[in-house]
Scaffold this active site. Structure first.
Site, mmCIF file in Angstrom:
data_model
loop_
_atom_site.group_PDB
_atom_site.id
_atom_site.type_symbol
_atom_site.label_atom_id
_atom_site.label_comp_id
_atom_site.label_asym_id
_atom_site.label_seq_id
_atom_site.Cartn_x
_atom_site.Cartn_y
_atom_site.Cartn_z
ATOM 1 N N ARG A 37 0.829 -1.216 0.000
ATOM 2 C CA ARG A 37 0.000 0.000 0.000
ATOM 3 C C ARG A 37 0.863 1.265 0.000
ATOM 4 O O ARG A 37 0.436 2.291 -0.523
ATOM 5 C CB ARG A 37 -0.939 -0.006 1.198
ATOM 6 C CG ARG A 37 -2.109 -0.928 0.959
ATOM 7 C CD ARG A 37 -3.124 -0.791 2.049
ATOM 8 N NE ARG A 37 -4.391 -1.359 1.635
ATOM 9 C CZ ARG A 37 -5.249 -1.951 2.444
ATOM 10 N NH1 ARG A 37 -4.999 -2.034 3.714
ATOM 11 N NH2 ARG A 37 -6.380 -2.424 1.982
ATOM 12 N N LYS A 221 -19.333 -15.993 2.897
ATOM 13 C CA LYS A 221 -20.768 -15.728 2.993
ATOM 14 C C LYS A 221 -21.407 -15.269 1.698
ATOM 15 O O LYS A 221 -20.904 -14.341 1.049
ATOM 16 C CB LYS A 221 -20.992 -14.621 4.031
ATOM 17 C CG LYS A 221 -20.613 -15.007 5.426
ATOM 18 C CD LYS A 221 -21.033 -13.865 6.307
ATOM 19 C CE LYS A 221 -20.678 -14.116 7.743
ATOM 20 N NZ LYS A 221 -20.634 -12.835 8.457
ATOM 21 N N GLY A 373 -7.959 -7.990 -0.464
ATOM 22 C CA GLY A 373 -8.278 -8.842 0.677
ATOM 23 C C GLY A 373 -7.675 -10.232 0.565
ATOM 24 O O GLY A 373 -6.494 -10.391 0.226
ATOM 25 N N GLY A 396 -12.573 -4.195 0.455
ATOM 26 C CA GLY A 396 -13.946 -3.703 0.655
ATOM 27 C C GLY A 396 -14.347 -2.732 -0.435
ATOM 28 O O GLY A 396 -15.481 -2.776 -0.942
#
Ligand code: AMP
Length: 416
Positions: A37, A221, A373, A396
Site C-alpha cells: 500500500r 458468505k 483482501g 472492501g
C-alpha cells in the site's frame, strides 16, 4: 466523466493534503509485513514533491478502540520511517493529525518536503458518519454533526490542495475522504495515480470487457456477495462460485451439505440467484471435505452431496478441472474471495489452482483483476502477484465497486 488528476494540479509552492491508504499489516515484532500500500502510493507522492509541492499525508491505520495501550500499536510512525527509506528523503511525522503542533509543522513545511500526520482514526470524528446508521432518523445528532464539521475544518485548514489516493477507503464517507475536499472547494481537488489506476481497471472490466468475461467469487458468505452477484449477472458470461458460499447454493438445490458452513437464512435468496443467473452461475460439483478444519487435517474427496459427518472446505478436483477449463478461454477475469479455507493447508489446493489458472490466462493475454483482501493474499502466497494484470489495494472498496455502488468520495473530486 474523467476526474482531475494530481498531474493536472499546479502544486509548486502549495501545501498538498494527500489522503492515502497506508493501512499496512504489521508482524508480531511490530515491523511492516507488507508495504504494497505504501509502494503503490509513492508515484503520487513523488509527483507532488518533484514538482515543488509540500506533501501532507493523512491516513488511517486499523480500528483504534480508544484504549491507549492497545492503540499504541496503531501509530503511523513506522510508516513515516518506511516512506523515508523508500524515497531516500526524510518523511516528517507529527503525533496528532490536528491541533497547534500539527498546524505549526504544516506551516513550516518547505516545498519538496513530506509530513505524515498521526492516525486519523485516533479521533472518533473521522468515522462519526458511521454512527448515523444507528440513530433512529439515520442522521447525525447536532453534536455529532458539529464534531464532524470541526474535525473537517481543522484538517482542511492544513492544506491548499487535496488529493484522494486512498482507494481502500473510497467506499467510506469519512471526514478525510469527503468533508475535507468538500470544504476545500472546486479547483483544488484531484485523484492520485493509484485511485486512477484502480478505477480504470475495475471500470474497464465492468463496462468494456473483452469476452468471455468470467468472475470467480469465493469466500465465506453469500450475504457479503449478493450485491456483487446481482450486479455481475447481466455483465459476465460466467460466474464461478467457490468457498463456503457453495453450500448455501447447494442447500438451495436441495443437496445434502453435511456440516459445511451454510447461511440458512440466505437459502431462499440463493435459489432466486440460481434462477436469475441460469447457466451463467457455475457451482462446484465436488468438495475436499474434512471432519475438523485445521492445518494438516486429512482431506477427503467427495463427489456431489456430503455425508452428515463431513464439512466441505475446498472445491474438489473435478470442479478445479472444470473451472480451469473455463478460465483458460476467458479474456477478462475478476476474482474476489478464496474458493476454500486457504489458510489451512492442504485446503489451499483449489485456491492455488485458481490463482495459477488466472496467472496462465493472463500470460496468454487475458486481463485479470484481483479484488484485494483474501484473494490478493492467496495470490501473494502463491508467488503469482507479478503475473496478474491488477491486484486491488482495497478489498472492501473493490467489492463495493463491483456491487455497482457510486463512490461519493470520488464524485466530490473535480471533473477534468
Ligand atoms: P470472505 O471474507 O467472505 O472473502 O471469506 C474468506 C474466508 O472464507 C477465508 O478465511 C476462508 O478460509 C474462508 N472459507 C472459504 N471457503 C471455505 C469453506 N469451504 N469452509 C470454511 N471456510 C471457508
Amino acid at each position: 466523466m474523467a476526474k482531475t488528476s494530481v498531474r493536472d494540479l499546479d502544486v509548486a509552492g502549495k501545501r498538498v493534503l494527500i489522503r492515502a491508504d497506508l493501512n499496512v499489516p504489521f508482524d508480531a515484532n511490530g515491523r511492516i509485513s507488507d508495504d504494497r500500500r505504501i509502494t503503490q502510493f509513492l508515484p503520487t507522492l513523488q509527483n507532488v514533491i518533484d514538482r515543488g509541492g509540500a506533501a501532507i499525508l493523512m491516513s488511517h491505520l486499523g480500528r483504534p478502540t480508544g484504549d491507549p495501550a492497545k492503540d499504541a500499536s496503531l501509530s503511523l510512525k513506522p510508516v513515516a520511517e518506511r516512506i523515508g527509506e523508500l524515497t531516500g528523503k526524510k518523511c516528517g511525522f507529527v503525533t496528532n493529525c490536528i491541533g497547534p503542533e500539527v498546524e505549526k509543522a504544516a506551516h513550516d513545511l518547505k516545498k519538496c518536503q513530506t509530513l505524515l500526520l498521526e492516525n486519523l482514526r485516533f479521533h472518533k470524528a473521522e468515522t462519526i458518519i458511521d454512527k448515523a446508521k444507528k440513530n433512529p432518523d439515520g442522521k447525525l445528532t447536532p453534536d455529532q454533526e458539529a464534531q464532524r464539521q470541526n474535525f473537517a475544518k481543522s484538517l482542511a485548514g492544513l492544506g491548499d490542495l487535496y488529493v484522494n489516493d486512498a482507494f481502500g477507503a473510497c467506499h467510506r464517507m469519512h471526514v478525510s475522504m469527503y468533508d475535507v475536499p468538500a470544504l476545500l472547494g472546486p479547483g483544488r481537488r484531484a485523484i492520485g495515480f493509484l485511485v486512477e489506476k484502480e478505477l480504470k481497471y475495475l471500470r474497464d472490466a465492468l463496462e468494456h470487457p473483452q469476452r468471455p468475461f468470467v468472475a470467480v467469487l469465493g469466500g465465506a458468505k453469500v450475504s457479503d456477495k449478493i450485491g456483487v452477484i446481482r450486479n455481475l449477472i447481466p455483465r459476465v458470461d460466467q460466474i464461478l462460485i467457490g468457498g463456503a458460499m457453495t453450500y448455501t447454493f447447494w442447500a438451495a438445490k436441495g443437496w445434502a451439505i453435511g456440516r459445511s458452513l451454510c447461511e440458512q437464512d440466505k437459502v431462499d435468496l440463493a435459489r432466486e440467484l440460481i434462477a436469475e443467473a441460469g447457466d451463467k452461475l457455475v457451482l462446484p460439483m465436488d468438495s475436499i471435505a474434512t471432519e475438523e478444519l485445521y492445518a494438516g487435517a486429512s482431506p477427503k474427496t467427495v463427489r456431489g452431496e456430503l455425508p452428515p459427518d463431513l464439512m466441505g472446505v475446498d472445491i474438489g478436483p473435478d470442479s478445479v478441472a472444470h473451472f480451469v477449463g473455463i478460465l483458460k478461454k476467458a479474456r477478462t477475469i475478476i476474482w474476489n474471495g478464496p474458493v476454500g479455507a486457504f489458510e489451512y493447508a492442504p485446503f489451499d489446493a483449489g485456491t492455488n489452482a485458481i490463482a495459477k489458472a488466472i496467472a496462465e490466462a493472463t500470460d496468454a493475454g487475458a486481463t485479470s483483476v484481483i479484488g484485494g483482501g483474501d484473494s490478493a493474499a492467496a495470490v501473494e502466497k502463491a508467488h503469482l502477484s507479478e503475473r496478474m494484470t491488477h491486484i486491488s489495494t482495497g478489498g472492501g472498496a473493490s467489492l463495493s465497486f463491483l456491487e455497482g455502488e457510486a463512490f461519493e468520495t470520488i464524485d466530490i473530486i473535480d471533473d477534468k
